[in-house]
Design a protein around this motif. Structure first.
Motif, PDB file in Angstrom:
ATOM      1  N   HIS A 239       0.846  -1.204   0.000  1.00  0.00           N
ATOM      2  CA  HIS A 239       0.000   0.000   0.000  1.00  0.00           C
ATOM      3  C   HIS A 239       0.878   1.250   0.000  1.00  0.00           C
ATOM      4  N   ARG A 240       2.204   1.013  -0.022  1.00  0.00           N
ATOM      5  CA  ARG A 240       3.106   2.160  -0.172  1.00  0.00           C
ATOM      6  C   ARG A 240       3.480   2.242  -1.648  1.00  0.00           C
ATOM      7  N   LEU A 241       2.944   3.227  -2.310  1.00  0.00           N
ATOM      8  CA  LEU A 241       3.115   3.330  -3.758  1.00  0.00           C
ATOM      9  C   LEU A 241       4.590   3.371  -4.155  1.00  0.00           C
ATOM     10  N   ALA A 242       5.421   4.000  -3.311  1.00  0.00           N
ATOM     11  CA  ALA A 242       6.843   4.125  -3.664  1.00  0.00           C
ATOM     12  C   ALA A 242       7.465   2.754  -3.914  1.00  0.00           C
TER      13      ALA A 242
ATOM     14  N   GLU B 156       5.085  20.703   0.363  1.00  0.00           N
ATOM     15  CA  GLU B 156       5.406  20.226  -0.972  1.00  0.00           C
ATOM     16  C   GLU B 156       6.580  20.968  -1.618  1.00  0.00           C
TER      17      GLU B 156
ATOM     18  N   VAL C 284       2.218   7.910 -14.433  1.00  0.00           N
ATOM     19  CA  VAL C 284       2.335   9.372 -14.348  1.00  0.00           C
ATOM     20  C   VAL C 284       1.080  10.065 -14.879  1.00  0.00           C
TER      21      VAL C 284
ATOM     22  N   LEU D 183      -2.742   8.703  -8.365  1.00  0.00           N
ATOM     23  CA  LEU D 183      -1.722   9.531  -7.723  1.00  0.00           C
ATOM     24  C   LEU D 183      -2.315  10.378  -6.606  1.00  0.00           C
TER      25      LEU D 183
ATOM     26  N   TYR E  53      -4.813   9.624  -4.828  1.00  0.00           N
ATOM     27  CA  TYR E  53      -5.151   8.706  -3.727  1.00  0.00           C
ATOM     28  C   TYR E  53      -3.936   8.485  -2.832  1.00  0.00           C
ATOM     29  N   TYR E  54      -2.780   8.268  -3.470  1.00  0.00           N
ATOM     30  CA  TYR E  54      -1.581   7.937  -2.707  1.00  0.00           C
ATOM     31  C   TYR E  54      -0.768   9.164  -2.296  1.00  0.00           C
ATOM     32  N   LEU E  55      -1.071  10.284  -2.909  1.00  0.00           N
ATOM     33  CA  LEU E  55      -0.242  11.463  -2.706  1.00  0.00           C
ATOM     34  C   LEU E  55      -1.118  12.650  -2.339  1.00  0.00           C
ATOM     35  N   PRO E  56      -1.687  12.617  -1.132  1.00  0.00           N
ATOM     36  CA  PRO E  56      -2.533  13.735  -0.744  1.00  0.00           C
ATOM     37  C   PRO E  56      -1.711  15.030  -0.738  1.00  0.00           C
TER      38      PRO E  56
ATOM     39  N   SER F 162       0.341  17.854   0.204  1.00  0.00           N
ATOM     40  CA  SER F 162       1.055  18.004   1.471  1.00  0.00           C
ATOM     41  C   SER F 162       1.440  19.448   1.688  1.00  0.00           C
ATOM     42  N   GLU F 163       1.579  19.803   2.979  1.00  0.00           N
ATOM     43  CA  GLU F 163       1.782  21.217   3.297  1.00  0.00           C
ATOM     44  C   GLU F 163       3.198  21.708   2.995  1.00  0.00           C
TER      45      GLU F 163
END
Lengths: 220, 229
Positions: free
Chosen positions: B181-184, B227, B211, B217, B219-222, B224-225
């Motif tokens: 569940h970790r996209l990386a 960024e 890409v 993306l 979903y997995y990459l909300p 972020s403050e």
């Protein structure tokens, strides 16, 4: 041993993130605070009554059905039935797992079990909630849901202390305790951590994903 | 190798299914993505578990090296030594395919070498240490298919990259299925992705196409403050 114990305080309403590499002693620290482990050379801060969720949620399952599992800690603490039902409704709604209530625990996925056991932990009446890597089997939207629940209890003046491998979770916490080789080396505020983390080479999941996406974009 | 179209009844009202055939020819590392409870583990259990063979989800059914998501049962009551003896026992299928010198190499790379000789029970090891041991055991089983179900949940960044290095090696001799569940994790090692939703295979595509998958993306990459820090 923990250096500078003065700084380690579990204060009401605070959310604390214990961060550090695998094997650095995060689980031992939480168990020690909970009073589960003695004889390890860490001096833990004073905690009031504590509820602990261990890293492997399967170790703490007692009942067969989700509803019974969520009722159990409250029955143990003699919470009146009506109130217990309301507590379950509130917690499961924030986590988005109300639909799991009728299920048998054996039929759940690993991530679902983790969510149920997070709920059961918060349904245990306590002053301090200690959760050992509670988000390890959750994906990002569920990690946010977990932190909404933590905030809900922080607003009720509870202290929430979680450990994680995922630096991204700092943004939901007031204090970050950086652990290394069995001790908390530093206590940083959220703002200080945000400012410092790249300098210290602490990568978030978002950093890893974005970095790799750039590479893949170039390959295309 | 192909994932065939199939219907598999898990329980009352729960049916795992795949509508169209998926050809995995030339794909060496397949990542399986999807929300919690979407059927990811169930999909690869159809590959690993002999009892589920009747689902006929795959065109071939080779012997698998399998790292389960739940390590509790594997390790209960064992010491590193006793579990290694079990893996090396030539009477069992796993023993015939287990390469001890490969295991030693992986144990060194995953930094658990010093734990191997200890007499402690595995129950007293940290989750991360146990997970690294589980990875080394599965990776050293030489099979045509290697399955890693949530192998990075208790790993720090350094250990994850050590695992990626080992996977680069495994993929030269085996086809890998990885759930994370970790996209990386998937982005670093997979060449193909399968996306699960509500017990269905929704989408599958080569890794480079991710890409353009804005929904996945986000979903997995909300947002972020920090960024742009």
């Amino acid at each position: 041993m923990i250096e500078d114990t003065q700084k380690l305080q579990l204060l009401p309403g605070k959310r604390i993130l214990v961060l550090g590499p695998s094997g650095c002693g995060k689980s031992s620290l939480l168990k020690h605070i909970a009073g589960f482990e003695s004889g390890i050379p860490v001096k833990a801060p004073e905690a009031g009554s504590a509820a602990l969720l261990m890293q492997n949620p399967f170790y703490q399952i007692i009942m067969q059905d989700v509803q019974d599992e969520l009722m159990f800690p409250q029955k143990n603490a003699a919470v009146p039935a009506q109130e217990a039902e309301e507590n379950i409704a509130a917690v499961t709604e924030i986590l988005g797992i109300a639909q799991l209530a009728e299920r048998e625990i054996a039929s759940l996925s690993f991530g679902e079990v983790q969510l149920v056991m997070i709920a059961a932990t918060f349904l245990t009446p306590a002053d301090v909630y200690l959760l050992d890597e509670p988000s390890s089997h959750l994906d990002p939207p569920l990690i946010s849901a977990f932190h909404r629940l933590a905030q809900y209890f922080a607003e009720k003046n509870k202290c929430i202390c979680i450990s994680s491998q995922i630096a991204d979770e700092y943004r939901y916490c007031d204090e970050i305790w950086l652990m290394e080789q069995g001790s908390v080396r530093e206590v940083l505020s959220r703002e200080a951590f945000q400012h410092e983390r790249r300098k210290r080479g602490i990568l978030s999941e978002a950093d890893l994903i974005r970095g790799r996406l750039r590479e893949l974009g170039r390959q295309q | 190798m192909k994932i065939l179209s199939f219907h598999y009844r898990i329980a009352e009202g729960k049916i795992l299914q795949n509508a169209a055939e998926i050809n995995l020819k030339n794909r060496r590392c397949i990542g399986i993505l999807g929300p919690v409870g979407s059927g990811k583990s169930m999909l690869i259990k159809l590959l690993a578990d002999k009892a589920l063979r009747d689902a006929a989800a795959y065109s071939e059914y080779p012997f698998c090296a399998y790292l389960s998501q739940d390590l509790t049962r594997l390790f209960t009551g064992n010491t590193p030594q006793s579990i290694l003896e079990l893996y090396a026992d030539k009477r069992y299928t796993v023993g015939k395919h287990f390469d001890r010198s490969l295991f030693n190499d992986y144990a060194r790379r995953m930094r658990i070498e010093s734990l191997i000789g200890e007499k402690r029970r595995l129950a007293s090891y940290s989750e991360g240490e146990r997970q690294r041991l589980g990875i080394c055991l599965a990776a050293a089983v030489k099979a045509p298919v290697c399955i890693l179900d949530e192998a990075t949940t208790a790993l720090d960044t350094q250990s994850r990259f050590n695992l990626f290095g080992i996977m680069e090696e495994i993929r030269t001799r085996a086809r890998i299925f990885m759930i994370s569940h970790r996209l990386a994790d998937c982005l670093y090692v997979c060449d193909y992705l399968i996306h699960m939703e509500n017990l269905n295979i929704r989408e599958h595509y080569p890794i480079q196409e991710i890409v353009e998958k804005k929904n996945i993306l986000s979903y997995y990459l909300p947002q972020s403050e920090d960024e742009d820090v």
